[in-house]
Design a protein around this motif. Structure first.
Motif, PDB file in Angstrom:
ATOM      1  N   ASN A 129      76.401  52.127  50.963  1.00 20.74           N
ATOM      2  CA  ASN A 129      76.193  51.568  49.561  1.00 20.74           C
ATOM      3  C   ASN A 129      75.467  50.472  49.695  1.00 20.74           C
ATOM      4  O   ASN A 129      75.546  49.702  50.537  1.00 20.74           O
ATOM      5  N   LYS A 130      74.759  50.094  48.606  1.00 19.52           N
ATOM      6  CA  LYS A 130      74.089  48.682  48.328  1.00 19.52           C
ATOM      7  C   LYS A 130      74.950  47.574  48.752  1.00 19.52           C
ATOM      8  O   LYS A 130      74.525  46.603  49.205  1.00 19.52           O
ATOM      9  N   SER A 131      76.139  47.507  48.340  1.00 24.67           N
ATOM     10  CA  SER A 131      77.017  46.446  48.599  1.00 24.67           C
ATOM     11  C   SER A 131      77.517  46.100  49.889  1.00 24.67           C
ATOM     12  O   SER A 131      77.530  44.772  50.383  1.00 24.67           O
ATOM     13  N   GLU A 132      77.340  47.146  50.890  1.00 24.86           N
ATOM     14  CA  GLU A 132      77.585  46.797  52.172  1.00 24.86           C
ATOM     15  C   GLU A 132      76.238  46.333  52.768  1.00 24.86           C
ATOM     16  O   GLU A 132      76.409  45.470  53.661  1.00 24.86           O
ATOM     17  N   ILE A 133      75.070  46.624  52.125  1.00 22.93           N
ATOM     18  CA  ILE A 133      73.886  46.325  52.779  1.00 22.93           C
ATOM     19  C   ILE A 133      73.759  44.933  52.342  1.00 22.93           C
ATOM     20  O   ILE A 133      73.521  43.949  53.127  1.00 22.93           O
ATOM     21  N   LEU A 134      74.272  44.417  51.163  1.00 26.72           N
ATOM     22  CA  LEU A 134      74.047  43.062  50.728  1.00 26.72           C
ATOM     23  C   LEU A 134      75.150  42.001  51.441  1.00 26.72           C
ATOM     24  O   LEU A 134      74.804  40.831  51.699  1.00 26.72           O
ATOM     25  N   LYS A 135      76.117  42.513  51.940  1.00 26.89           N
ATOM     26  CA  LYS A 135      77.307  41.954  52.564  1.00 26.89           C
ATOM     27  C   LYS A 135      76.671  41.448  53.911  1.00 26.89           C
ATOM     28  O   LYS A 135      76.607  40.149  54.424  1.00 26.89           O
ATOM     29  N   ASN A 136      75.876  42.428  54.472  1.00 33.21           N
ATOM     30  CA  ASN A 136      75.095  42.248  55.969  1.00 33.21           C
ATOM     31  C   ASN A 136      74.230  41.064  55.544  1.00 33.21           C
ATOM     32  O   ASN A 136      73.818  40.269  56.473  1.00 33.21           O
ATOM     33  N   VAL A 137      73.205  41.136  54.515  1.00 31.79           N
ATOM     34  CA  VAL A 137      72.413  40.300  54.288  1.00 31.79           C
ATOM     35  C   VAL A 137      72.855  38.838  54.055  1.00 31.79           C
ATOM     36  O   VAL A 137      72.192  37.797  54.766  1.00 31.79           O
ATOM     37  N   THR A 138      73.974  38.890  53.332  1.00 30.70           N
ATOM     38  CA  THR A 138      74.611  37.427  53.204  1.00 30.70           C
ATOM     39  C   THR A 138      74.979  36.667  54.512  1.00 30.70           C
ATOM     40  O   THR A 138      74.625  35.738  54.726  1.00 30.70           O
ATOM     41  N   LEU A 139      75.493  37.619  55.352  1.00 31.65           N
ATOM     42  CA  LEU A 139      75.885  37.293  56.720  1.00 31.65           C
ATOM     43  C   LEU A 139      74.560  36.937  57.532  1.00 31.65           C
ATOM     44  O   LEU A 139      74.834  35.853  58.113  1.00 31.65           O
ATOM     45  N   LEU A 140      73.431  37.481  57.458  1.00 34.10           N
ATOM     46  CA  LEU A 140      72.601  36.925  58.200  1.00 34.10           C
ATOM     47  C   LEU A 140      71.844  35.690  57.638  1.00 34.10           C
ATOM     48  O   LEU A 140      71.411  34.744  58.598  1.00 34.10           O
ATOM     49  N   ASP A 141      71.971  35.559  56.641  1.00 39.02           N
ATOM     50  CA  ASP A 141      71.616  34.488  55.617  1.00 39.02           C
ATOM     51  C   ASP A 141      72.460  33.243  55.997  1.00 39.02           C
ATOM     52  O   ASP A 141      71.968  31.878  56.538  1.00 39.02           O
ATOM     53  N   ASP A 142      73.655  33.174  56.348  1.00 35.29           N
ATOM     54  CA  ASP A 142      74.741  32.187  56.780  1.00 35.29           C
ATOM     55  C   ASP A 142      74.369  32.012  58.274  1.00 35.29           C
ATOM     56  O   ASP A 142      74.548  30.797  58.637  1.00 35.29           O
ATOM     57  N   TYR A 143      74.089  32.838  58.959  1.00 37.74           N
ATOM     58  CA  TYR A 143      73.874  32.607  60.420  1.00 37.74           C
ATOM     59  C   TYR A 143      72.789  31.625  60.359  1.00 37.74           C
ATOM     60  O   TYR A 143      72.659  30.830  61.373  1.00 37.74           O
ATOM     61  N   ILE A 144      71.666  32.020  59.785  1.00 34.15           N
ATOM     62  CA  ILE A 144      70.375  30.977  59.795  1.00 34.15           C
ATOM     63  C   ILE A 144      70.791  29.617  59.207  1.00 34.15           C
ATOM     64  O   ILE A 144      70.234  28.654  59.694  1.00 34.15           O
ATOM     65  N   THR A 145      71.546  29.496  58.011  1.00 30.16           N
ATOM     66  CA  THR A 145      71.816  28.346  57.373  1.00 30.16           C
ATOM     67  C   THR A 145      72.762  27.358  57.493  1.00 30.16           C
ATOM     68  O   THR A 145      73.064  26.438  57.433  1.00 30.16           O
ATOM     69  N   LYS A 146      73.939  28.325  57.811  1.00 33.61           N
ATOM     70  CA  LYS A 146      75.475  27.351  57.855  1.00 33.61           C
ATOM     71  C   LYS A 146      76.117  27.593  59.473  1.00 33.61           C
ATOM     72  O   LYS A 146      77.050  27.014  59.576  1.00 33.61           O
ATOM     73  N   ALA A 147      75.708  28.544  60.104  1.00 36.12           N
ATOM     74  CA  ALA A 147      76.537  28.778  61.236  1.00 36.12           C
ATOM     75  C   ALA A 147      75.951  27.784  62.415  1.00 36.12           C
ATOM     76  O   ALA A 147      75.000  27.084  62.239  1.00 36.12           O
ATOM     77  N   GLY A 148      76.481  28.229  63.777  1.00 37.19           N
ATOM     78  CA  GLY A 148      76.063  27.496  64.695  1.00 37.19           C
ATOM     79  C   GLY A 148      74.708  27.953  65.533  1.00 37.19           C
ATOM     80  O   GLY A 148      73.985  28.868  64.802  1.00 37.19           O
ATOM     81  N   GLU A 149      74.447  27.024  66.266  1.00 36.68           N
ATOM     82  CA  GLU A 149      73.026  27.408  67.112  1.00 36.68           C
ATOM     83  C   GLU A 149      72.948  28.914  67.672  1.00 36.68           C
ATOM     84  O   GLU A 149      71.749  29.528  67.518  1.00 36.68           O
TER      85      GLU A 149
END
Length: 128
Positions: A6-26
């Motif tokens: 479903n769309k919510s599972e897609i958006l959960k992965n979208v949020t995770l990739l955004d976090d990897y780019i902006t908030k996570a480690g190198e």
């Protein structure tokens, strides 16, 4: 790995990739940027006039993360693309304007985009 349902599972992965780019480690940031650089089919989100691009081979698996993705020897857009298309009600398609926006997004992330997607294939997009 289980495909998104479903769309919510897609958006959960979208949020995770955004976090990897902006908030996570190198390590996580480099992982996310490599996915974007090598991708062929992308979910596209527009927010406040700018676009972000999310590769289907990562987004298409439920509850995905860096470890699950790296250990998934069977990951394939031939699986994820139909699952995403079913949820969004359309197939990915080439769009010249989105291609230009993709290249702009890559430059914003400080890397030069490849001329084409993986295997020399034209990039395709699902607007979300």
């Amino acid at each position: 790995m289980v495909l998104v349902q479903n769309k919510s599972e897609i958006l959960k992965n979208v949020t995770l990739l955004d976090d990897y780019i902006t908030k996570a480690g190198e390590k996580e940031k480099e992982f996310a940027l490599a996915l974007i650089k090598k991708g062929t089919c992308f979910i596209v989100l527009k927010n406040e006039g700018s676009y972000k691009f999310y590769p289907s081979r990562f987004i298409g698996y439920s509850d995905n993360n860096i470890d699950a993705h790296l250990n998934n020897e069977y990951k394939d857009g031939k699986e994820t693309n139909p699952a995403i298309s079913s949820i969004l009600g359309c197939r990915p398609a080439f769009d010249l304007e989105l291609e230009k926006e993709y290249k702009k997004y890559c430059r914003k992330l400080k890397f030069t985009p490849n001329q084409k997607g993986s295997f020399g294939v034209e990039r395709k997009f699902w607007p979300l």
